[in-house]
Scaffold this active site. Structure first.
Site, PDB file in Angstrom:
ATOM      1  N   ARG A 230      14.214  11.625  -8.361  1.00 46.25           N
ATOM      2  CA  ARG A 230      14.208  10.782  -7.217  1.00 46.25           C
ATOM      3  C   ARG A 230      14.466   9.323  -7.485  1.00 46.25           C
ATOM      4  O   ARG A 230      13.926   8.507  -8.209  1.00 46.25           O
ATOM      5  CB  ARG A 230      12.844  10.566  -6.658  1.00 46.25           C
ATOM      6  CG  ARG A 230      12.303   9.974  -5.661  1.00 46.25           C
ATOM      7  CD  ARG A 230      10.925   9.735  -5.364  1.00 46.25           C
ATOM      8  NE  ARG A 230      10.863   8.957  -4.015  1.00 46.25           N
ATOM      9  CZ  ARG A 230       9.590   8.497  -3.724  1.00 46.25           C
ATOM     10  NH1 ARG A 230       8.615   8.551  -4.703  1.00 46.25           N
ATOM     11  NH2 ARG A 230       9.442   7.828  -2.710  1.00 46.25           N
TER      12      ARG A 230
ATOM     13  N   TYR B 157      12.928   4.379  -9.693  1.00 48.84           N
ATOM     14  CA  TYR B 157      11.615   4.997 -10.523  1.00 48.84           C
ATOM     15  C   TYR B 157      11.595   5.837 -11.766  1.00 48.84           C
ATOM     16  O   TYR B 157      10.667   6.325 -12.288  1.00 48.84           O
ATOM     17  CB  TYR B 157      11.180   6.376  -9.479  1.00 48.84           C
ATOM     18  CG  TYR B 157      10.540   5.687  -8.068  1.00 48.84           C
ATOM     19  CD1 TYR B 157       9.543   4.883  -7.839  1.00 48.84           C
ATOM     20  CD2 TYR B 157      11.264   6.084  -6.657  1.00 48.84           C
ATOM     21  CE1 TYR B 157       9.083   4.551  -6.679  1.00 48.84           C
ATOM     22  CE2 TYR B 157      10.941   5.562  -5.720  1.00 48.84           C
ATOM     23  CZ  TYR B 157       9.873   4.863  -5.575  1.00 48.84           C
ATOM     24  OH  TYR B 157       9.435   4.289  -4.173  1.00 48.84           O
TER      25      TYR B 157
ATOM     26  N   ASN C 204      -1.915   7.189  -7.325  1.00 50.93           N
ATOM     27  CA  ASN C 204      -0.452   6.606  -6.805  1.00 50.93           C
ATOM     28  C   ASN C 204      -0.404   7.361  -5.536  1.00 50.93           C
ATOM     29  O   ASN C 204       0.197   8.502  -5.554  1.00 50.93           O
ATOM     30  CB  ASN C 204       0.621   6.696  -7.684  1.00 50.93           C
ATOM     31  CG  ASN C 204       1.862   5.967  -6.986  1.00 50.93           C
ATOM     32  OD1 ASN C 204       1.961   5.796  -5.789  1.00 50.93           O
ATOM     33  ND2 ASN C 204       3.091   5.841  -8.023  1.00 50.93           N
TER      34      ASN C 204
ATOM     35  N   ALA D 224       3.758   6.863  -0.365  1.00 54.69           N
ATOM     36  CA  ALA D 224       3.903   6.242   1.088  1.00 54.69           C
ATOM     37  C   ALA D 224       2.566   6.113   1.812  1.00 54.69           C
ATOM     38  O   ALA D 224       2.532   5.407   2.599  1.00 54.69           O
ATOM     39  CB  ALA D 224       4.988   6.993   1.807  1.00 54.69           C
TER      40      ALA D 224
ATOM     41  N   GLU E 246      -5.504   1.795  -7.927  1.00 52.72           N
ATOM     42  CA  GLU E 246      -4.137   1.866  -7.365  1.00 52.72           C
ATOM     43  C   GLU E 246      -3.104   1.496  -8.046  1.00 52.72           C
ATOM     44  O   GLU E 246      -3.084   0.523  -8.913  1.00 52.72           O
ATOM     45  CB  GLU E 246      -4.123   1.272  -6.103  1.00 52.72           C
ATOM     46  CG  GLU E 246      -2.998   1.152  -5.298  1.00 52.72           C
ATOM     47  CD  GLU E 246      -3.010   0.313  -3.984  1.00 52.72           C
ATOM     48  OE1 GLU E 246      -3.883  -0.197  -3.714  1.00 52.72           O
ATOM     49  OE2 GLU E 246      -1.961   0.112  -3.460  1.00 52.72           O
TER      50      GLU E 246
ATOM     51  N   ARG F 267       9.862  -5.393  -2.493  1.00 48.95           N
ATOM     52  CA  ARG F 267      10.319  -4.255  -1.644  1.00 48.95           C
ATOM     53  C   ARG F 267      10.205  -4.673  -0.034  1.00 48.95           C
ATOM     54  O   ARG F 267       9.868  -5.690   0.137  1.00 48.95           O
ATOM     55  CB  ARG F 267      10.059  -2.895  -1.942  1.00 48.95           C
ATOM     56  CG  ARG F 267      10.325  -2.610  -3.551  1.00 48.95           C
ATOM     57  CD  ARG F 267      10.037  -1.294  -3.879  1.00 48.95           C
ATOM     58  NE  ARG F 267      10.916  -0.202  -3.162  1.00 48.95           N
ATOM     59  CZ  ARG F 267      10.605   0.931  -3.191  1.00 48.95           C
ATOM     60  NH1 ARG F 267       9.490   1.599  -3.994  1.00 48.95           N
ATOM     61  NH2 ARG F 267      11.458   2.045  -2.645  1.00 48.95           N
TER      62      ARG F 267
HETATM   63  C1  DQA Z   1       5.264   3.987  -4.722  1.00 44.00           C
HETATM   64  C2  DQA Z   1       5.578   2.983  -3.718  1.00 44.00           C
HETATM   65  C3  DQA Z   1       5.761   3.433  -2.269  1.00 44.00           C
HETATM   66  O1  DQA Z   1       6.057   2.219  -1.386  1.00 44.00           O
HETATM   67  C4  DQA Z   1       6.393   4.807  -2.235  1.00 44.00           C
HETATM   68  O2  DQA Z   1       6.544   5.140  -0.847  1.00 44.00           O
HETATM   69  C5  DQA Z   1       6.283   5.617  -3.129  1.00 44.00           C
HETATM   70  C6  DQA Z   1       6.233   5.202  -4.625  1.00 44.00           C
HETATM   71  C7  DQA Z   1       5.515   3.673  -6.273  1.00 44.00           C
HETATM   72  O3  DQA Z   1       5.049   4.059  -7.071  1.00 44.00           O
HETATM   73  O4  DQA Z   1       6.109   2.545  -6.621  1.00 44.00           O
HETATM   74  O5  DQA Z   1       6.408   6.700  -3.006  1.00 44.00           O
HETATM   75  O6  DQA Z   1       4.090   4.287  -4.597  1.00 44.00           O
END
Ligand code: DQA
Length: 139
Positions: free
Chosen positions: A17, A22, A71, A74, A95, A104
């Site tokens: 993804r 990432y 994590n 979203a 978190e 972002r």
């Molecule tokens: C995320 C950041 C979030 O905004 C995003 O929706 C993700 C991944 C990250 O690990 O950077 O799915 O949590």
């Protein structure tokens, strides 16, 4: 020392993804490295794309484990239910975000759960999970 690493929606696609954001490593691959790096902790990894399932998992481990590294993907930016689940259990939660959410889109700047967590790590890539786990081990 029992720790849960809990990933939310779309994080099952890590490695495939949006690799420029990432990275190229799947979480399963990373989790093996994490376990090798921290043999002193008993770590479990779970992932769900479903908000209610994430709430259920937090309830399930939240009175017996020593820490949760979360994590929520979203759901971080939308879920009052997950924020309430964190507030409702005894196990402390850190978190983690792989990307620097503050660099972002504006909608990623708010976290409903941050105030119920011990702390937040964002933007350090997968290393953030190890740093969070180390906090629980060393504190
Ligand atoms: C995320 C950041 C979030 O905004 C995003 O929706 C993700 C991944 C990250 O690990 O950077 O799915 O949590």
């Amino acid at each position: 020392m029992k720790l849960l690493i809990l990933n939310g929606p779309n994080l099952n696609l890590l490695g495939k993804r949006e690799p420029t954001i990432y990275g190229n490593t799947s979480f399963e691959e990373y989790f093996e490295q994490l376990q090798a790096a921290l043999p002193e902790a008993e770590m479990e990894y779970r992932q769900s794309n479903h908000e209610g399932t994430l709430v259920d998992i937090i309830h399930e481990v939240g009175f017996s484990y020593d820490g949760i590294v979360l994590n929520a993907g979203a759901y971080t930016h939308t879920s009052v239910a997950i924020a309430d689940a964190i507030a409702g259990v005894e196990t402390p939660v850190i978190e983690v975000h792989i990307s620097n959410v503050h660099a972002r889109e504006a909608f990623r700047h708010n976290s409903f759960m941050a105030k119920n967590c011990v702390g937040t790590i964002a933007g350090l890539g997968l290393k953030g999970y190890e740093l969070a786990a180390r906090y629980f081990i060393e504190k």
